[in-house]
Scaffold this motif. Structure first.
Motif, PDB file in Angstrom:
ATOM      1  N   ARG A   8       0.835  -1.196   0.000  1.00 27.69           N
ATOM      2  CA  ARG A   8       0.000   0.000   0.000  1.00 27.69           C
ATOM      3  C   ARG A   8       0.872   1.248   0.000  1.00 27.69           C
ATOM      4  O   ARG A   8       2.046   1.193   0.336  1.00 27.69           O
ATOM      5  N   VAL A   9       0.247   2.356  -0.351  1.00 28.29           N
ATOM      6  CA  VAL A   9       0.845   3.668  -0.129  1.00 28.29           C
ATOM      7  C   VAL A   9      -0.070   4.362   0.878  1.00 28.29           C
ATOM      8  O   VAL A   9      -1.259   4.541   0.617  1.00 28.29           O
ATOM      9  N   ILE A  10       0.472   4.709   2.037  1.00 30.53           N
ATOM     10  CA  ILE A  10      -0.365   5.301   3.093  1.00 30.53           C
ATOM     11  C   ILE A  10      -0.176   6.815   3.117  1.00 30.53           C
ATOM     12  O   ILE A  10       0.948   7.317   3.115  1.00 30.53           O
ATOM     13  N   ASP A  11      -1.291   7.523   3.112  1.00 26.30           N
ATOM     14  CA  ASP A  11      -1.274   8.985   3.211  1.00 26.30           C
ATOM     15  C   ASP A  11      -1.020   9.396   4.656  1.00 26.30           C
ATOM     16  O   ASP A  11      -1.677   8.890   5.577  1.00 26.30           O
ATOM     17  N   ILE A  12      -0.071  10.305   4.835  1.00 24.57           N
ATOM     18  CA  ILE A  12       0.209  10.787   6.183  1.00 24.57           C
ATOM     19  C   ILE A  12       0.254  12.316   6.217  1.00 24.57           C
ATOM     20  O   ILE A  12       0.446  12.968   5.190  1.00 24.57           O
ATOM     21  N   LEU A  13       0.068  12.855   7.409  1.00 21.03           N
ATOM     22  CA  LEU A  13       0.272  14.283   7.656  1.00 21.03           C
ATOM     23  C   LEU A  13       1.367  14.411   8.711  1.00 21.03           C
ATOM     24  O   LEU A  13       1.466  13.572   9.606  1.00 21.03           O
ATOM     25  N   LEU A  14       2.162  15.439   8.602  1.00 20.76           N
ATOM     26  CA  LEU A  14       3.173  15.699   9.627  1.00 20.76           C
ATOM     27  C   LEU A  14       2.540  16.585  10.687  1.00 20.76           C
ATOM     28  O   LEU A  14       1.991  17.652  10.379  1.00 20.76           O
ATOM     29  N   GLN A  15       2.589  16.115  11.929  1.00 21.68           N
ATOM     30  CA  GLN A  15       1.991  16.897  13.011  1.00 21.68           C
ATOM     31  C   GLN A  15       2.965  17.975  13.457  1.00 21.68           C
ATOM     32  O   GLN A  15       4.125  17.699  13.778  1.00 21.68           O
ATOM     33  N   ILE A  16       2.483  19.198  13.472  1.00 18.12           N
ATOM     34  CA  ILE A  16       3.322  20.333  13.829  1.00 18.12           C
ATOM     35  C   ILE A  16       2.904  20.862  15.186  1.00 18.12           C
ATOM     36  O   ILE A  16       1.716  21.048  15.464  1.00 18.12           O
ATOM     37  N   HIS A  17       3.903  21.097  15.994  1.00 18.75           N
ATOM     38  CA  HIS A  17       3.667  21.618  17.340  1.00 18.75           C
ATOM     39  C   HIS A  17       3.843  23.129  17.306  1.00 18.75           C
ATOM     40  O   HIS A  17       4.924  23.617  17.057  1.00 18.75           O
ATOM     41  N   ILE A  18       2.746  23.825  17.545  1.00 19.75           N
ATOM     42  CA  ILE A  18       2.853  25.278  17.518  1.00 19.75           C
ATOM     43  C   ILE A  18       2.151  25.901  18.719  1.00 19.75           C
ATOM     44  O   ILE A  18       2.493  26.977  19.173  1.00 19.75           O
ATOM     45  N   ALA A  19       1.207  25.153  19.265  1.00 15.25           N
ATOM     46  CA  ALA A  19       0.459  25.646  20.416  1.00 15.25           C
ATOM     47  C   ALA A  19       1.376  25.860  21.616  1.00 15.25           C
ATOM     48  O   ALA A  19       2.465  25.313  21.680  1.00 15.25           O
ATOM     49  N   GLU A  20       0.905  26.649  22.576  1.00 17.08           N
ATOM     50  CA  GLU A  20       1.753  26.980  23.718  1.00 17.08           C
ATOM     51  C   GLU A  20       1.925  25.839  24.713  1.00 17.08           C
ATOM     52  O   GLU A  20       2.928  25.754  25.391  1.00 17.08           O
ATOM     53  N   GLU A  21       0.925  24.941  24.777  1.00 17.16           N
ATOM     54  CA  GLU A  21       1.049  23.845  25.737  1.00 17.16           C
ATOM     55  C   GLU A  21       2.271  22.990  25.404  1.00 17.16           C
ATOM     56  O   GLU A  21       2.489  22.639  24.258  1.00 17.16           O
ATOM     57  N   GLN A  22       3.009  22.661  26.434  1.00 20.18           N
ATOM     58  CA  GLN A  22       4.251  21.906  26.230  1.00 20.18           C
ATOM     59  C   GLN A  22       3.996  20.427  25.958  1.00 20.18           C
ATOM     60  O   GLN A  22       4.858  19.735  25.448  1.00 20.18           O
ATOM     61  N   THR A  23       2.818  19.958  26.308  1.00 21.95           N
ATOM     62  CA  THR A  23       2.588  18.515  26.260  1.00 21.95           C
ATOM     63  C   THR A  23       2.238  17.993  24.876  1.00 21.95           C
ATOM     64  O   THR A  23       2.262  16.805  24.648  1.00 21.95           O
ATOM     65  N   LYS A  24       1.918  18.871  23.958  1.00 24.91           N
ATOM     66  CA  LYS A  24       1.437  18.370  22.672  1.00 24.91           C
ATOM     67  C   LYS A  24       2.570  17.795  21.826  1.00 24.91           C
ATOM     68  O   LYS A  24       3.645  18.349  21.746  1.00 24.91           O
ATOM     69  N   PHE A  25       2.281  16.676  21.177  1.00 22.30           N
ATOM     70  CA  PHE A  25       3.268  16.025  20.328  1.00 22.30           C
ATOM     71  C   PHE A  25       3.442  16.799  19.036  1.00 22.30           C
ATOM     72  O   PHE A  25       2.602  17.600  18.651  1.00 22.30           O
ATOM     73  N   GLY A  26       4.506  16.515  18.333  1.00 26.86           N
ATOM     74  CA  GLY A  26       4.654  17.087  16.997  1.00 26.86           C
ATOM     75  C   GLY A  26       6.038  17.654  16.752  1.00 26.86           C
ATOM     76  O   GLY A  26       6.828  17.835  17.679  1.00 26.86           O
ATOM     77  N   PHE A  27       6.324  17.945  15.482  1.00 21.40           N
ATOM     78  CA  PHE A  27       7.577  18.585  15.092  1.00 21.40           C
ATOM     79  C   PHE A  27       7.429  20.087  15.294  1.00 21.40           C
ATOM     80  O   PHE A  27       6.356  20.649  15.061  1.00 21.40           O
ATOM     81  N   SER A  28       8.514  20.764  15.640  1.00 20.44           N
ATOM     82  CA  SER A  28       8.496  22.222  15.566  1.00 20.44           C
ATOM     83  C   SER A  28       8.700  22.581  14.094  1.00 20.44           C
ATOM     84  O   SER A  28       9.176  21.751  13.312  1.00 20.44           O
ATOM     85  N   PRO A  29       8.359  23.816  13.696  1.00 24.94           N
ATOM     86  CA  PRO A  29       8.614  24.221  12.307  1.00 24.94           C
ATOM     87  C   PRO A  29      10.072  23.983  11.894  1.00 24.94           C
ATOM     88  O   PRO A  29      10.329  23.467  10.810  1.00 24.94           O
ATOM     89  N   ALA A  30      11.017  24.311  12.772  1.00 20.84           N
ATOM     90  CA  ALA A  30      12.428  24.105  12.427  1.00 20.84           C
ATOM     91  C   ALA A  30      12.758  22.627  12.229  1.00 20.84           C
ATOM     92  O   ALA A  30      13.495  22.256  11.321  1.00 20.84           O
ATOM     93  N   GLU A  31      12.185  21.780  13.085  1.00 19.71           N
ATOM     94  CA  GLU A  31      12.462  20.340  12.973  1.00 19.71           C
ATOM     95  C   GLU A  31      11.929  19.751  11.677  1.00 19.71           C
ATOM     96  O   GLU A  31      12.554  18.889  11.061  1.00 19.71           O
ATOM     97  N   VAL A  32      10.752  20.217  11.258  1.00 20.10           N
ATOM     98  CA  VAL A  32      10.167  19.629  10.051  1.00 20.10           C
ATOM     99  C   VAL A  32      10.964  20.084   8.819  1.00 20.10           C
ATOM    100  O   VAL A  32      11.182  19.308   7.886  1.00 20.10           O
ATOM    101  N   ILE A  33      11.454  21.313   8.845  1.00 20.72           N
ATOM    102  CA  ILE A  33      12.280  21.798   7.732  1.00 20.72           C
ATOM    103  C   ILE A  33      13.590  21.007   7.677  1.00 20.72           C
ATOM    104  O   ILE A  33      14.039  20.577   6.619  1.00 20.72           O
TER     105      ILE A  33
END
Ligand code: PLP
Length: 223
Positions: free
Chosen positions: A107-132
């Motif tokens: 299969r080819v699976i569609d994915i989205l990259l989760q970006i962390h931008i909100a102020e809460e520290q607990t949320k998962f995701g890449f920062s903008p710099a990390e994803v770049i």
């Protein structure tokens, strides 16, 4: 018409045709999903692998399941045979694991990259710099069994709508930057999964193409 069906109808009326509604059914029983299904909803979002597997078992096969929760690499294999999209991809390891599991399933699976931008520290995701950095460093075109379709993000949990709007705007800006720097040759990097029950109208105004709505459709969750 049931309450779920009524809620769904009211929400659909506020969402433009080009925005996908992901009905977030986590913590609600299969019966609630059936009610939504009966009035035409086909895209459902779940956040736990076990719960998703149990529901999939008893529900119609043409449902498109989207995974929106934190996904552990050792559980990817369970959902790889059928998952329509994974919104919450937040590490290189997870990308590699999804690619591997999808290859096994042909299969080819569609994915989205989760970006962390909100102020809460607990949320998962890449920062903008990390994803770049990730996209600069890794030739994502070599991952033959995934397609990076866009970004997923959450705004800070706040009453301050200016703050929320600003964050969705930043996510949209990042999306545009990634599209022109890394995905200009493709036509599939085109999804922004931003917006939940409390903020989806703002998200749509800020360019969201996919909203993930739970409580406004199914009512409060009992954790
Ligand atoms: C639970 C959840 C939602 C839905 O939230 P509501 O506020 O109930 O609409 C959306 N996105 C993610 C990632 C979630 O975990």
């Amino acid at each position: 018409m049931t309450t779920v069906q009524q809620n769904l109808k009211e929400i659909q009326a506020t969402i433009p045709d080009n925005v996908t509604l992901v009905a977030v059914s986590k913590f609600h029983p299969a019966e609630a999903i059936s009610e939504a299904y009966e009035v035409g909803q086909r895209v459902f979002g779940e956040s736990k692998v076990q719960e998703l597997m149990a529901k999939k078992e008893v529900l119609p096969q043409d449902i498109q399941w989207h995974f929106i929760g934190h996904l552990q690499t050792n559980k990817v294999k369970f959902i790889a045979p059928f998952i329509a999209m994974i919104h919450s991809v937040d590490s290189l390891r997870l990308i590699q694991e999804i690619n591997k599991a999808a290859a096994k399933e042909n299969r080819v699976i569609d994915i989205l990259l989760q970006i962390h931008i909100a102020e809460e520290q607990t949320k998962f995701g890449f920062s903008p710099a990390e994803v770049i950095q990730l996209l600069s460093q890794y030739p994502y075109t070599e991952w033959k069994n995934i397609r990076i379709r866009g970004l997923m993000g959450m705004a800070t949990f706040t009453e301050d709508t200016d703050q929320i709007r600003k964050e969705f705007g930043e996510l949209h800006g990042l999306f545009d930057e990634l599209k022109s720097r890394f995905f200009a040759e493709t036509d599939y990097f085109n999804e922004m999964s931003f917006g939940m029950s409390d903020d989806y109208l703002i998200a749509i105004e800020e360019g969201s193409t996919m909203v993930r709505i739970g409580s406004d459709i199914f009512g409060r969750r009992n954790y």
